[in-house]
Write an enzyme that holds these catalytic residues in place. Structure first.
Site, PDB file in Angstrom:
ATOM      1  CB  VAL A 101      -0.426  16.027  -2.460  1.00 24.25           C
ATOM      2  CG1 VAL A 101      -0.899  15.480  -1.114  1.00 24.25           C
ATOM      3  CG2 VAL A 101      -0.964  17.430  -2.699  1.00 24.25           C
ATOM      4  CB  CYS A 102       1.290  11.918  -1.108  1.00 22.78           C
ATOM      5  SG  CYS A 102       1.490  10.280  -0.375  1.00 22.78           S
ATOM      6  CB  THR A 103       4.476   9.293  -3.765  1.00 25.99           C
ATOM      7  OG1 THR A 103       3.174   8.936  -4.222  1.00 25.99           O
ATOM      8  CG2 THR A 103       4.794   8.568  -2.471  1.00 25.99           C
TER       9      THR A 103
END
Length: 214
Positions: A101-103
């Protein structure tokens, strides 16, 4: 038989990156979820206001069925943390799915899992994916099922990813049951939740807020 899901924690992680998928996945009684970290104990989120207990270490969980790797500003040091990257590579060899998720996708990329693949991440760090041989795309969830990899864009997209993951692990009804249980029926009062929908005024405020997190 239950499946073991691990959500790695690290200093300055983004809370919803991990908690969003957790809230979806923990509704299914066939999934056992463990928050893990380099050491057992409380790990604090990026603003330091929230701490989550890591109940196991990377070394204690070498072969999970599913990885959900969250993001946050704390992922930056992990891109050169060989202990974490080695664990990601080794654990991925036997996972059913490795997700981010995300970075968190930057960590997967730094570990070599996204070489030559499209992937997504938070809009502010898409270019970083190219450094590690991946092609960034603005999609909310990107799947490479033949590689057992799924990446999600920024923060709230982890909920969408976890619903899709539930469908893949079980079936559509299981995913829909989880969606109903958490009453996930987004009707936001504003329509600026993607970079492409933003404007200069909003972006100026975003930059202002982000500077306080450095």
């Amino acid at each position: 038989m239950s499946l073991d899901v691990v959500i790695p924690l690290f200093p300055r992680f983004t809370a919803l990156d991990g908690i969003g998928p957790y809230e979806v996945l923990q509704r299914n009684p066939e999934l056992d979820i463990t928050f893990i970290a380099a050491e057992r104990g409380v790990v604090r989120s990026e603003n330091g206001m929230l701490g989550i207990e890591a109940d196991a270490t990377f070394d204690e969980t070498p072969s999970p069925d599913v990885i959900v790797f969250p993001g946050g500003v704390g992922t930056r040091p992990l891109l050169e943390d060989h202990t974490v990257l080695d664990w990601v590579r080794s654990a991925h060899e036997s996972t059913t799915f490795t997700t981010s998720v995300c970075t968190g996708s930057l960590v997967l990329a730094a570990a070599g899992l996204l070489d030559g693949l499209t992937a997504t991440t938070h809009w502010s760090t898409r270019d970083t994916l190219t450094t590690y041989g991946s092609t960034p795309v603005p999609d909310r969830v990107v799947e490479h099922l033949d590689r057992r990899i799924i990446t999600a864009a920024g923060v709230s997209s982890g909920i969408d990813m976890a619903l899709r993951l539930t469908e893949l692990l079980f079936d559509r009804t299981a995913a829909e049951a989880a969606q109903l249980m958490i009453e996930y029926d987004p009707q936001p009062p504003f329509d600026v939740g993607a970079l492409e929908k933003s404007n200069d005024t909003v972006m100026t405020r975003v930059i202002e807020y982000a500077e306080h997190r450095q």
